[in-house]
Structure formats: C-alpha cells, structure tokens
Design a protein around this motif. Structure first.
Motif, PDB file in Angstrom:
ATOM      1  N   ALA A  19       0.828  -1.206   0.000  1.00  0.00           N
ATOM      2  CA  ALA A  19       0.000   0.000   0.000  1.00  0.00           C
ATOM      3  C   ALA A  19       0.866   1.262   0.000  1.00  0.00           C
ATOM      4  CB  ALA A  19      -0.940   0.001   1.192  1.00  0.00           C
ATOM      5  N   GLY A  20       2.015   1.213   0.649  1.00  0.00           N
ATOM      6  CA  GLY A  20       2.953   2.324   0.602  1.00  0.00           C
ATOM      7  C   GLY A  20       2.592   3.532   1.435  1.00  0.00           C
ATOM      8  N   GLN A  21       1.519   3.489   2.212  1.00  0.00           N
ATOM      9  CA  GLN A  21       1.155   4.672   2.982  1.00  0.00           C
ATOM     10  C   GLN A  21       2.095   4.936   4.149  1.00  0.00           C
ATOM     11  OE1 GLN A  21      -1.725   2.321   2.995  1.00  0.00           O
ATOM     12  NE2 GLN A  21      -3.076   3.285   1.523  1.00  0.00           N
ATOM     13  N   ARG A  22       2.533   3.911   4.821  1.00  0.00           N
ATOM     14  CA  ARG A  22       3.337   4.103   6.028  1.00  0.00           C
ATOM     15  C   ARG A  22       4.789   3.684   5.864  1.00  0.00           C
ATOM     16  NH1 ARG A  22      -0.113   0.799  10.228  1.00  0.00           N
ATOM     17  NH2 ARG A  22       1.789   0.975  11.421  1.00  0.00           N
ATOM     18  N   ILE A  23       5.093   2.934   4.843  1.00  0.00           N
ATOM     19  CA  ILE A  23       6.419   2.327   4.738  1.00  0.00           C
ATOM     20  C   ILE A  23       7.310   3.114   3.786  1.00  0.00           C
ATOM     21  CG2 ILE A  23       7.701   0.241   4.125  1.00  0.00           C
ATOM     22  CD1 ILE A  23       5.108  -1.319   4.814  1.00  0.00           C
ATOM     23  N   LEU A  24       8.495   3.430   4.254  1.00  0.00           N
ATOM     24  CA  LEU A  24       9.543   4.014   3.423  1.00  0.00           C
ATOM     25  C   LEU A  24      10.691   3.019   3.417  1.00  0.00           C
ATOM     26  CD1 LEU A  24       9.574   7.663   4.841  1.00  0.00           C
ATOM     27  CD2 LEU A  24       8.383   6.830   2.815  1.00  0.00           C
ATOM     28  N   GLU A  25      11.112   2.614   2.243  1.00  0.00           N
ATOM     29  CA  GLU A  25      12.196   1.638   2.134  1.00  0.00           C
ATOM     30  C   GLU A  25      13.515   2.364   1.907  1.00  0.00           C
ATOM     31  OE1 GLU A  25      13.279  -1.954  -0.828  1.00  0.00           O
ATOM     32  OE2 GLU A  25      11.313  -2.033   0.143  1.00  0.00           O
ATOM     33  N   VAL A  26      14.489   2.032   2.743  1.00  0.00           N
ATOM     34  CA  VAL A  26      15.808   2.664   2.681  1.00  0.00           C
ATOM     35  C   VAL A  26      16.821   1.599   2.309  1.00  0.00           C
ATOM     36  CG1 VAL A  26      17.548   3.942   3.985  1.00  0.00           C
ATOM     37  CG2 VAL A  26      15.123   4.267   4.510  1.00  0.00           C
ATOM     38  N   TRP A  27      17.552   1.847   1.232  1.00  0.00           N
ATOM     39  CA  TRP A  27      18.585   0.907   0.799  1.00  0.00           C
ATOM     40  C   TRP A  27      19.920   1.355   1.363  1.00  0.00           C
ATOM     41  CZ3 TRP A  27      17.289   0.110  -5.074  1.00  0.00           C
ATOM     42  CH2 TRP A  27      16.085  -0.603  -5.157  1.00  0.00           C
ATOM     43  N   ASN A  28      20.436   0.543   2.249  1.00  0.00           N
ATOM     44  CA  ASN A  28      21.688   0.812   2.936  1.00  0.00           C
ATOM     45  C   ASN A  28      22.831   0.057   2.243  1.00  0.00           C
ATOM     46  OD1 ASN A  28      23.348   1.758   4.956  1.00  0.00           O
ATOM     47  ND2 ASN A  28      22.697   0.256   6.477  1.00  0.00           N
ATOM     48  N   LYS A  29      24.016   0.533   2.436  1.00  0.00           N
ATOM     49  CA  LYS A  29      25.252  -0.093   1.935  1.00  0.00           C
ATOM     50  C   LYS A  29      25.324  -0.117   0.412  1.00  0.00           C
ATOM     51  CE  LYS A  29      25.788  -2.742   6.145  1.00  0.00           C
ATOM     52  NZ  LYS A  29      25.936  -4.048   6.751  1.00  0.00           N
ATOM     53  N   ILE A  30      24.700   0.845  -0.209  1.00  0.00           N
ATOM     54  CA  ILE A  30      24.746   0.940  -1.666  1.00  0.00           C
ATOM     55  C   ILE A  30      26.157   1.271  -2.142  1.00  0.00           C
ATOM     56  CG2 ILE A  30      24.137   3.385  -1.885  1.00  0.00           C
ATOM     57  CD1 ILE A  30      22.193   2.466  -4.133  1.00  0.00           C
ATOM     58  N   ASP A  31      26.965   1.830  -1.247  1.00  0.00           N
ATOM     59  CA  ASP A  31      28.338   2.190  -1.609  1.00  0.00           C
ATOM     60  C   ASP A  31      29.218   0.961  -1.838  1.00  0.00           C
ATOM     61  OD1 ASP A  31      28.006   1.682   1.116  1.00  0.00           O
ATOM     62  OD2 ASP A  31      29.584   3.059   1.729  1.00  0.00           O
ATOM     63  N   ARG A  32      28.717  -0.226  -1.545  1.00  0.00           N
ATOM     64  CA  ARG A  32      29.473  -1.454  -1.814  1.00  0.00           C
ATOM     65  C   ARG A  32      29.425  -1.866  -3.277  1.00  0.00           C
ATOM     66  NH1 ARG A  32      28.519  -5.401   3.386  1.00  0.00           N
ATOM     67  NH2 ARG A  32      29.498  -4.000   4.890  1.00  0.00           N
ATOM     68  N   PHE A  33      28.574  -1.188  -4.063  1.00  0.00           N
ATOM     69  CA  PHE A  33      28.448  -1.480  -5.485  1.00  0.00           C
ATOM     70  C   PHE A  33      29.359  -0.555  -6.289  1.00  0.00           C
ATOM     71  CE2 PHE A  33      24.571  -3.083  -3.675  1.00  0.00           C
ATOM     72  CZ  PHE A  33      24.304  -4.232  -4.401  1.00  0.00           C
ATOM     73  N   ASP A  34      29.753  -1.031  -7.466  1.00  0.00           N
ATOM     74  CA  ASP A  34      30.515  -0.154  -8.363  1.00  0.00           C
ATOM     75  C   ASP A  34      29.554   0.855  -8.985  1.00  0.00           C
ATOM     76  OD1 ASP A  34      29.138  -1.472 -10.425  1.00  0.00           O
ATOM     77  OD2 ASP A  34      30.879  -2.645 -11.058  1.00  0.00           O
ATOM     78  N   ALA A  35      30.082   1.774  -9.786  1.00  0.00           N
ATOM     79  CA  ALA A  35      29.279   2.851 -10.361  1.00  0.00           C
ATOM     80  C   ALA A  35      28.108   2.314 -11.186  1.00  0.00           C
ATOM     81  CB  ALA A  35      30.154   3.768 -11.203  1.00  0.00           C
ATOM     82  N   ASP A  36      28.346   1.271 -11.988  1.00  0.00           N
ATOM     83  CA  ASP A  36      27.270   0.696 -12.793  1.00  0.00           C
ATOM     84  C   ASP A  36      26.188   0.072 -11.912  1.00  0.00           C
ATOM     85  OD1 ASP A  36      28.469   1.455 -15.160  1.00  0.00           O
ATOM     86  OD2 ASP A  36      29.421  -0.496 -15.508  1.00  0.00           O
ATOM     87  N   GLY A  37      26.604  -0.604 -10.865  1.00  0.00           N
ATOM     88  CA  GLY A  37      25.648  -1.215  -9.941  1.00  0.00           C
ATOM     89  C   GLY A  37      24.813  -0.169  -9.221  1.00  0.00           C
ATOM     90  N   ARG A  38      25.447   0.922  -8.793  1.00  0.00           N
ATOM     91  CA  ARG A  38      24.706   2.002  -8.140  1.00  0.00           C
ATOM     92  C   ARG A  38      23.714   2.658  -9.101  1.00  0.00           C
ATOM     93  NH1 ARG A  38      29.840   2.886  -6.004  1.00  0.00           N
ATOM     94  NH2 ARG A  38      30.206   4.628  -7.420  1.00  0.00           N
ATOM     95  N   GLU A  39      24.127   2.834 -10.347  1.00  0.00           N
ATOM     96  CA  GLU A  39      23.226   3.423 -11.341  1.00  0.00           C
ATOM     97  C   GLU A  39      22.034   2.506 -11.589  1.00  0.00           C
ATOM     98  OE1 GLU A  39      23.169   4.989 -15.963  1.00  0.00           O
ATOM     99  OE2 GLU A  39      25.096   4.565 -15.012  1.00  0.00           O
ATOM    100  N   ASN A  40      22.282   1.209 -11.685  1.00  0.00           N
ATOM    101  CA  ASN A  40      21.199   0.242 -11.870  1.00  0.00           C
ATOM    102  C   ASN A  40      20.216   0.297 -10.699  1.00  0.00           C
ATOM    103  OD1 ASN A  40      19.803  -1.963 -13.104  1.00  0.00           O
ATOM    104  ND2 ASN A  40      20.791  -3.324 -11.626  1.00  0.00           N
TER     105      ASN A  40
END
Length: 139
Positions: A48-69
């Motif tokens: 439903a998305g009314q109350r939940i915010l999803e936070v992606w942590n540790k994205i810095d472990r990916f290379d530039a292409d992975g972060r862009e994806n």
C-alpha cells in the motif's frame, strides 16, 4: 523468526515505518519477502505504501554501474512505495529521506487554528485540554 515478529509488532502503532535493507546482502530479496510476510501477518499491507519508506543501505558497496542500476530500480518502485537508495555514512540521501518522513508525519498531524478572546481564555483552555485527552485516548 519469532524474535523478528515480536520486534515488528511495535510497528502497529507507528505513523511511519522505515524498512532499512542491506541492499548489498546476497539474500536481500529473501529478507524483504520475510519482512513483507510478517507485516502482512500484523495486518499492514507493505504494497500500500502509505506508512512504509524503504531505505537501501550499503549501496556504496556497489561499483558505479551497480549504483546506477539500483538508482533506476528505485526510481520506479512497485506499487508506488518510496525507495531511498544510497543513504550512507556520508549522509548522501539523508535530506530526501528526512523530508519524506516529515511529509508522512505532517499528513497525519491535526492542526488547529484558534482565535480566542482574552476574556474567554479559561473556558477555551479547558476545552483544549479535553480535546487533547480525547485525542490521546484515540491514539
């Protein structure tokens, strides 16, 4: 799973739920599925998305292409549930996340604009006190 569920039972009263995911974890999708399952068991629809915010942590472990994806995936979340990629130690993404939290909290906040004549102050103070008591009882 039992301890996990006991922890999540506290979210029933929450105005905003932050689901912080270690997006670099090999089982991140399975972990998301587990959280969604428990939320559903608690009567909260994660889609439903009314109350939940999803936070992606540790994205810095990916290379530039992975972060862009990941940024492209986050830009088109399923069911309109907001995703905040890249929140990390360097505070990148934190301003957008805080703004989203504030918007969610403001959406459920009751605001009163009262003009009270000084001669009526005592009577209105009692009414405001009763309103706050009733509002806290409903929460």
């Amino acid at each position: 799973m039992r301890r996990f569920r006991a922890t999540l039972e506290e979210v029933l009263e929450a105005d905003v739920i932050l689901h912080v995911r270690d997006i670099s974890h090999v089982d991140t999708e399975a972990q998301q599925h587990d959280v969604d399952t428990v939320l559903r068991q608690l009567g909260i629809d994660p889609d439903a998305g009314q109350r939940i915010l999803e936070v992606w942590n540790k994205i810095d472990r990916f290379d530039a292409d992975g972060r862009e994806n990941l940024a492209n995936i986050a830009a088109r979340p399923p069911a309109g549930a907001p995703v905040f990629p890249g929140v990390s130690r360097n505070r990148r993404g934190i301003d957008e996340l805080l703004a989203a939290i504030e918007r969610r909290l403001a959406a459920t906040r009751t605001t009163l604009d009262l003009s009270i004549d000084a001669s009526d102050g005592g009577r209105h103070q009692l009414a405001a006190s009763q309103f706050r008591s009733a509002e806290q009882g409903a929460a």
